[in-house]
Scaffold this active site. Structure first.
Site, PDB file in Angstrom:
ATOM      1  N   HIS A   1     -29.755  23.683   9.451  1.00  0.00           N
ATOM      2  CA  HIS A   1     -28.618  24.593   9.544  1.00  0.00           C
ATOM      3  C   HIS A   1     -27.731  24.503   8.301  1.00  0.00           C
ATOM      4  O   HIS A   1     -26.604  24.990   8.321  1.00  0.00           O
ATOM      5  CB  HIS A   1     -27.804  24.303  10.811  1.00  0.00           C
TER       6      HIS A   1
ATOM      7  N   ASN B   1       7.051  -2.932   6.144  1.00  0.00           N
ATOM      8  CA  ASN B   1       5.740  -2.325   6.384  1.00  0.00           C
ATOM      9  C   ASN B   1       5.958  -1.218   7.405  1.00  0.00           C
ATOM     10  O   ASN B   1       6.473  -1.475   8.487  1.00  0.00           O
ATOM     11  CB  ASN B   1       4.798  -3.417   6.936  1.00  0.00           C
TER      12      ASN B   1
ATOM     13  N   LYS C   1      -6.779  -2.343   5.105  1.00  0.00           N
ATOM     14  CA  LYS C   1      -7.524  -2.742   6.300  1.00  0.00           C
ATOM     15  C   LYS C   1      -6.895  -2.214   7.575  1.00  0.00           C
ATOM     16  O   LYS C   1      -7.569  -1.753   8.472  1.00  0.00           O
ATOM     17  CB  LYS C   1      -7.576  -4.266   6.333  1.00  0.00           C
TER      18      LYS C   1
ATOM     19  N   TRP D   1       0.902  -1.162   0.000  1.00  0.00           N
ATOM     20  CA  TRP D   1       0.000   0.000   0.000  1.00  0.00           C
ATOM     21  C   TRP D   1       0.935   1.205   0.000  1.00  0.00           C
ATOM     22  O   TRP D   1       1.591   1.507   0.987  1.00  0.00           O
ATOM     23  CB  TRP D   1      -0.882  -0.024   1.240  1.00  0.00           C
TER      24      TRP D   1
ATOM     25  N   LYS E   1     -19.849   3.592   5.126  1.00  0.00           N
ATOM     26  CA  LYS E   1     -19.882   2.307   4.413  1.00  0.00           C
ATOM     27  C   LYS E   1     -20.164   2.533   2.940  1.00  0.00           C
ATOM     28  O   LYS E   1     -19.532   1.957   2.082  1.00  0.00           O
ATOM     29  CB  LYS E   1     -20.975   1.384   4.975  1.00  0.00           C
TER      30      LYS E   1
END
Ligand code: F6R
Length: 608
Positions: free
Chosen positions: A504, A100, A603, A74, A485
């Site tokens: 508002h 990592n 994750k 990632w 989600k």
């Protein structure tokens, strides 16, 4: 983020590493690579994209080596290209490293290395590790890694092999997860047990600033200061099939449907119906202080943070404790001034979220007590808190968190109930709560049985580009979680709002093109929510209502209603979140999204 897996043993390493990588793909999925050692030769492959791309590249190759390292990335430094994919090598192609985390002083180290003539092949921070380890290598790989650790600032879980020391893998950690799997005639290391649970359930957790030398015959752990560590193995409860799809098309759907079981797992052995007092063994070490506590702060990120929001209302309802909920990523920047005997609850599925870890370290420095609500046993947060409560929810693999939210709400309810019963909460209220908790698994099943109906609603609305979610009190965090989600898995823009805030500002957005999901169970907010729904309908905004069974008032007003069974007001969120999860899932499915691995996400967020 990123996932690492290592194997040394008697079997061919490639299939074991590839299998391990597939179970780590949720941690990062923009590129992947592996390096496998066969005597003094190293086979080395990298590919951009998901693990399947690396698989395509290596499928037909018979790679004989029996030790190796593999990585799924990632990206943090440098785009997801092949040259930036791990493993990274030193200039002589001796040292191969996977990593990592983030090396924070990498600019400084890179400049120094470049000055000494080193030519870099990637834009990553990781590559400095390969060059430094090569420079520090003097015949002993473990010592070279130890020396390199002293030069590093930042976080790492790393693994190294060296062409000159076949059959050895050195792993080290500071801040990023690293677990050693102990087998017979073979050993493993990985960011997550899911990568090795098919081969061994005996694990040893590496602590920060420790390193380990793995050979097929043993594991030797030592500190960065060269002190040898003897640590017994622990047995992992997870079964290999927990990490499989078992017939579901996606982990997200599987995990949504697991939720009745998730509640049972969170409550098993913890309910005392007669006394209305739960039993929570994990907090016994702090119980004397906890039962006197009148101020708590829940720190968490993302979905866990929204669960914390619901938790605040539950604590208000059941206890005398003042509860604040803070985003872990902001917490450290505040002036932290805790009243005596403040408890921090760190809530995290992975137990490795960097922001949450940093928040609890800061809180601990300021003298707060720490407890954790964590799913991953042995994770950093579970080890850095004095006591805690495990979710026991099994692995959550879909990148979008679902079953853990429900589990966190269940556990927060148990904790509030326990404290409340030692404060002013009556026996009748305690018994009523436990009865309602016991009914929840079947009630969740009832919500799940409406899956086809929810899918049909998703089909009607998935082409709308902007959605609003509204709720009040217990329903407000559900509105935020529902919106999160939807955006995560379908990429539809959605906002979660406190319904009272509509007038508002957000009401300006309402038009026939903007569906609103209204969380409107029969609770003390019901009438006010009905007024909000009227305001939306009169502006021709489509409404999807999540309402209590038999609520005819809602059914008369709104065309698309998803019903939830009746429960106590503070338990409604456990039921009302389920339709939100299914709506998001089905919209994403109609839009052909990559549901279990949405773009740009990972994750376990182990970078700040
Ligand atoms: C949302 C999601 C994230 C996580 C967040 C915290 O679906 O998965 O928002 O909830 O990254 O993660 P944990 O709970 O592991 O600390």
């Amino acid at each position: 983020m990123c996932g690492i897996v290592c194997y040394v043993g008697r079997e061919k390493a490639k299939p074991i590493l590839m299998e391990g990588l597939k179970h780590l793909e949720y941690r990062g999925y923009d590129s992947a690579g592996l390096a496998i050692q066969n005597k003094k030769h190293i086979d080395y492959y990298r590919a951009v994209g998901k693990i399947i791309e690396l698989e395509r590249k290596t499928n037909d190759l018979d790679i004989p080596g029996t030790s190796g390292i593999a990585h799924t990335r990632w990206a943090t430094h440098g785009e997801p290209t092949e040259k930036n994919a791990h493993p990274h090598r030193d200039e002589k192609d001796n040292i191969y490293v996977i990593h990592n985390g983030i090396i924070e002083n990498f600019h400084h180290l890179k400049k120094k290395l470049e000055k000494s003539g080193v030519q870099f092949r990637s834009e990553t921070d990781t590559e400095v590790l390969a060059h430094l380890i090569a420079q520090n290598f003097d015949g002993d790989l473990n010592e070279a890694v130890r020396k390199t650790m002293s030069q590093l600032e930042g976080t790492f879980g790393l693994a190294v092999i060296n062409r000159k020391t076949p059959g050895e893998i050195v792993v080290a950690r500071r801040g990023s997860p690293l677990i050693i799997g102990v087998g017979e005639g073979e050993n493993f290391a990985a960011s997550d047990v899911a990568a090795m649970v098919r081969y061994t359930n005996k694990v040893v957790h590496l602590n920060d600033n420790e390193l380990a030398l793995l050979t097929k015959d043993g594991v030797s752990i030592s500190t960065a200061q060269a002190k040898a560590i003897q640590r017994p193995t622990e047995t992992v409860e997870w079964q290999p099939e927990d990490a499989e799809l078992n017939g579901f098309p996606h982990f997200m759907l599987k995990e949504i449907f697991e939720q009745p079981e998730t509640i049972l797992n969170a409550t098993r052995g913890r309910l005392e119906p007669g006394e209305g007092v739960p039993k929570l063994g994990g907090i016994i070490p702090v119980w004397d202080r906890l039962k006197e506590c009148r101020h708590m702060v829940i720190v968490a990120c993302g979905t866990s943070y929204y669960a914390g929001h619901v938790g605040r209302y539950i604590f208000e309802k059941l206890t005398e404790v003042d509860v604040e909920v803070e985003l872990a990523s902001e917490f450290r920047y505040q002036k932290l001034n805790f009243p005596p005997n403040t408890f921090i609850i760190a809530m995290s599925q992975s137990g490795e979220t960097a922001d949450t870890l940093a928040a609890i370290r800061e809180a601990s420095r300021k003298g707060a007590n720490l407890i954790g609500i964590v799913n991953v046993v042995g994770s950093s947060i579970s080890r850095e808190t004095e006591a805690g409560i495990y979710n026991h929810a099994g692995p959550e693999i879909g990148v979008a968190s679902t079953k853990i939210f429900i589990s966190q709400l269940t556990i927060l309810t148990l904790l509030a109930l326990l404290l409340g019963r030692h404060q002013n909460l009556s026996l009748t209220d305690g018994v009523e709560a436990i009865k309602a908790l016991t009914a929840l698994p079947d009630q969740v099943k009832k919500v799940l049985s409406q899956d086809n109906h929810i899918q049909a609603i998703a089909e009607k609305y998935y082409k709308y580009n902007n959605w609003l979610y509204l709720g009040r009190k217990y329903g407000y965090p559900i509105a935020m979680e529902g919106a999160l989600k939807l955006k995560e898995v379908s990429y539809i823009h959605a906002e979660g709002y406190a319904a009272g805030e509509m007038k508002h500002g957000p009401i300006a957005l309402i038009n026939p093109e903007m569906p609103t999901v209204a969380i409107v169970p029969k609770d003390s907010m019901h009438e006010k929510m009905i007024n909000n729904i009227h305001e939306i309908l009169s502006r021709k905004g489509p409404v999807i209502a999540i309402a209590t069974e038999g609520d005819d008032k809602i059914k008369d007003m709104v065309e698309d209603v998803i019903e939830i069974p009746e429960t106590l007001d503070y338990l409604n969120p456990i039921l009302s979140v389920v339709p939100c999860q299914l709506l998001a899932y089905h919209c994403a499915r109609f839009l052909n999204r990559d549901i279990d691995q949405p773009r740009n996400l990972a994750k376990s967020v182990t970078v700040e």
